[in-house]
Design an enzyme around this catalytic site. Structure first.
Site, mmCIF file in Angstrom:
data_model
loop_
_atom_site.group_PDB
_atom_site.id
_atom_site.type_symbol
_atom_site.label_atom_id
_atom_site.label_comp_id
_atom_site.label_asym_id
_atom_site.label_seq_id
_atom_site.Cartn_x
_atom_site.Cartn_y
_atom_site.Cartn_z
ATOM 1 N N ASN A 96 0.847 -1.195 0.000
ATOM 2 C CA ASN A 96 0.000 0.000 0.000
ATOM 3 C C ASN A 96 0.882 1.243 0.000
ATOM 4 O O ASN A 96 2.105 1.138 0.090
ATOM 5 C CB ASN A 96 -0.976 -0.018 1.184
ATOM 6 N N LYS A 156 -13.321 -2.111 17.707
ATOM 7 C CA LYS A 156 -11.974 -2.604 18.000
ATOM 8 C C LYS A 156 -11.559 -2.352 19.450
ATOM 9 O O LYS A 156 -10.436 -2.633 19.839
ATOM 10 C CB LYS A 156 -10.965 -1.978 17.033
ATOM 11 N N LYS A 177 9.076 -17.965 -8.783
ATOM 12 C CA LYS A 177 8.443 -16.817 -9.441
ATOM 13 C C LYS A 177 7.277 -17.289 -10.319
ATOM 14 O O LYS A 177 7.433 -18.242 -11.089
ATOM 15 C CB LYS A 177 9.523 -16.122 -10.297
ATOM 16 N N PHE A 221 -5.766 4.113 14.163
ATOM 17 C CA PHE A 221 -5.913 5.104 13.102
ATOM 18 C C PHE A 221 -7.060 4.681 12.206
ATOM 19 O O PHE A 221 -7.360 3.499 12.104
ATOM 20 C CB PHE A 221 -4.623 5.189 12.269
ATOM 21 N N ASP A 225 -5.415 -6.009 4.910
ATOM 22 C CA ASP A 225 -6.519 -6.809 5.453
ATOM 23 C C ASP A 225 -6.473 -8.243 4.926
ATOM 24 O O ASP A 225 -7.020 -9.149 5.550
ATOM 25 C CB ASP A 225 -7.863 -6.167 5.078
ATOM 26 N N LYS A 275 -15.689 2.029 14.157
ATOM 27 C CA LYS A 275 -14.412 1.292 14.173
ATOM 28 C C LYS A 275 -13.785 1.319 15.570
ATOM 29 O O LYS A 275 -13.297 0.314 16.070
ATOM 30 C CB LYS A 275 -13.471 1.945 13.157
HETATM 31 N N1 CTP Z 1 -5.501 -2.533 11.567
HETATM 32 C C1 CTP Z 1 -4.885 -3.605 12.158
HETATM 33 N N2 CTP Z 1 -4.892 -4.816 11.537
HETATM 34 C C2 CTP Z 1 -5.481 -4.974 10.338
HETATM 35 C C3 CTP Z 1 -6.125 -3.869 9.727
HETATM 36 C C4 CTP Z 1 -6.116 -2.662 10.365
HETATM 37 O O1 CTP Z 1 -4.347 -3.459 13.245
HETATM 38 N N3 CTP Z 1 -5.451 -6.164 9.757
HETATM 39 C C5 CTP Z 1 -5.509 -1.260 12.294
HETATM 40 C C6 CTP Z 1 -4.721 -0.136 11.641
HETATM 41 O O2 CTP Z 1 -3.368 -0.152 12.069
HETATM 42 C C7 CTP Z 1 -5.440 1.094 12.124
HETATM 43 C C8 CTP Z 1 -6.871 0.633 12.290
HETATM 44 O O3 CTP Z 1 -6.813 -0.792 12.372
HETATM 45 O O4 CTP Z 1 -4.986 1.520 13.384
HETATM 46 C C9 CTP Z 1 -7.838 1.007 11.216
HETATM 47 O O5 CTP Z 1 -7.341 0.700 9.955
HETATM 48 P P1 CTP Z 1 -8.260 0.848 8.679
HETATM 49 O O6 CTP Z 1 -7.528 0.318 7.492
HETATM 50 O O7 CTP Z 1 -8.803 2.247 8.603
HETATM 51 O O8 CTP Z 1 -9.465 -0.068 9.123
HETATM 52 P P2 CTP Z 1 -9.964 -1.468 8.732
HETATM 53 O O9 CTP Z 1 -10.222 -2.213 9.986
HETATM 54 O O10 CTP Z 1 -9.063 -2.129 7.746
HETATM 55 O O11 CTP Z 1 -11.386 -1.107 8.142
HETATM 56 P P3 CTP Z 1 -11.860 -0.849 6.643
HETATM 57 O O12 CTP Z 1 -10.766 -1.278 5.726
HETATM 58 O O13 CTP Z 1 -13.070 -1.680 6.574
HETATM 59 O O14 CTP Z 1 -12.160 0.628 6.614
#
Ligand code: CTP
Length: 403
Positions: A209, A340, A288, A322, A278, A336
């Site tokens: 990302n 969490k 490869k 975040f 995610d 969120k």
């Molecule tokens: N986060 C995490 N582990 C994951 C995904 C996200 O710890 N597998 C944490 C990030 O470090 C951040 C927070 O969750 O502090 C929110 O991340 P974000 O990408 O905004 O949220 P998601 O839970 O992935 O929700 P969505 O993609 O559905 O918006």
């Protein structure tokens, strides 16, 4: 706060140089030791004798004059300082500092200084707003240099606007606040995650990302500056290793998950600034992947949600997450936060210019379990990080969690 503190005061050539005399005087009255370094042009506005009388020390002006003590002076002065303050700071010294130029005594000392540096700019407001000066300010801020002002009002050149030096009283107050802030996280163990995870597909490819890691690194540094014992678990980033922080490098979300959980128990505060994938590829190909000319389907499986896992296991820890959102920012973020079980969420709308990935600035809101919310204007990531540390310190002192 200033009793016995060692302040290196750099004075550059602007009409506000006379106000630096008052700064030196206030610092001395508050018990600080002051060493003054003047540029050649500063001496056109105020004499070194004035500063010598106030600081009760010799004033440094020239690089190659007969040394006052037998020593490599620019290095020993730099080491001596608890803090360096350039006031007034011209556009010229800001430019020199931004590119690391060392062509006189002050710029050479500033290159050798490892303690925090404060700058109080003073210049005509058009010069201040010139893109070059603004760029230099951004570079210096990103490096951790702290700016005081400039203030707005009447300027010596006859115009009105921002660019005049902040008042000596305010500059001294900022230095006091800095020495106070160094204590606010003393004894606290803090874990910060940063960067973007990489999920390997084969030995040469990954799903990643755009996270630059800037925000997380700035947070780790801000906690360190506030006296905390900081561990930074970093996924992919081009950021330089912060000083006095334990750095653990990881690649994938699973690696980050393991490292964070292993260290969780002993932490007081955890800030999850990393952009965690995610999903990851269901299987890693040892060789490869060869192209075959047909569609390629990659199956992805969910990664554990690290923040949610920490929320579930939370005991004494203060947990900060975040949220990067693109729509219904606050409603989504609040959901969120609660799902969490975090104590606080730093929310940014990544569609706004100046916010989010890669940029040096951010536009954030802080959100809390009880729905309380603080909205901030566009700020540098360093400022956001310091604000985060201040807010957490205030909350923990208020609730007594700290004990
Ligand atoms: N986060 C995490 N582990 C994951 C995904 C996200 O710890 N597998 C944490 C990030 O470090 C951040 C927070 O969750 O502090 C929110 O991340 P974000 O990408 O905004 O949220 P998601 O839970 O992935 O929700 P969505 O993609 O559905 O918006």
């Amino acid at each position: 706060m200033l009793e016995g503190k060692r302040v290196l005061l750099g004075v550059t050539g602007g009409i506000a140089a006379y106000k630096a005399v008052e700064i030196a005087s206030r610092l001395r009255k508050l018990g600080a030791e002051v060493n003054v370094v003047m540029t050649a042009s500063a001496t056109e506005f105020v004499t070194p004798l004035t500063f010598r009388s106030i600081s009760s020390r010799p004033v440094y002006t020239e690089m190659f004059e007969e040394p006052k003590v037998w020593d490599v002076e620019h290095i020993s002065l730099a080491k001596w300082a608890d803090v360096a303050l350039v006031a007034p700071a011209t556009a010229n010294i800001m430019a020199k500092m931004a590119i690391g130029l060392a062509d006189d005594f002050l710029s050479t000392v500033l290159l050798a200084v490892t303690s925090p540096v404060f700058i109080a700019p003073a210049m005509n407001h058009a010069m201040y707003h010139h893109p070059a000066t603004q760029k230099n300010r951004a570079i210096l801020e990103q490096r951790g240099v702290r700016f005081i002002g400039p203030a707005t009002g009447y300027q010596a050149c006859g115009t009105e606007g921002d660019g005049r030096m902040s008042e000596p009283e305010e500059i001294v107050r900022e230095l006091e606040a800095y020495f106070r802030s160094k204590e606010i996280m003393k004894g606290q163990k803090v874990l910060v995650t940063a960067g973007g995870t990489r999920e390997l597909l084969d030995p040469v490819r990954y799903i990643g990302n755009f996270s630059s890691g800037k925000m997380g690194y700035a947070i780790a540094q801000a906690f360190e500056e506030a006296g905390a014992d900081v561990t930074l678990i970093s996924a992919s980033t081009a950021q330089v290793e912060p000083a006095n922080v334990k750095l653990i490098r990881v690649q994938s979300a699973l690696e980050m998950y393991e490292q964070v959980l292993a260290l969780y128990e002993e932490q007081d505060i955890v800030v999850k600034a990393a952009a965690v994938a995610d999903y990851r590829p269901a299987d890693f190909k040892e060789q490869k992947i060869k192209k075959k000319g047909e569609n390629l389907v990659i199956e992805l499986v969910p990664n554990p949600d690290i923040l949610a896992a920490l929320g579930e296991r939370k005991k004494h820890q203060f947990l900060v997450g975040f949220a990067a959102e693109t729509q219904d920012v606050v409603a989504n973020a609040l959901e969120k936060l609660r799902r969490k079980n975090a104590d606080m969420l730093v929310v940014n709308d990544v569609t706004k210019p100046g916010a989010g990935f890669g940029s040096d600035t951010n536009i954030v809101s802080f959100l809390f379990q009880d729905g309380r919310r603080i909205d901030y204007p566009l700020m540098s990531k360093t400022e956001v990080a310091r604000e985060l540390v201040r807010e957490i310190a205030a909350i923990r002192q208020g609730t007594g969690i700290k004990e």
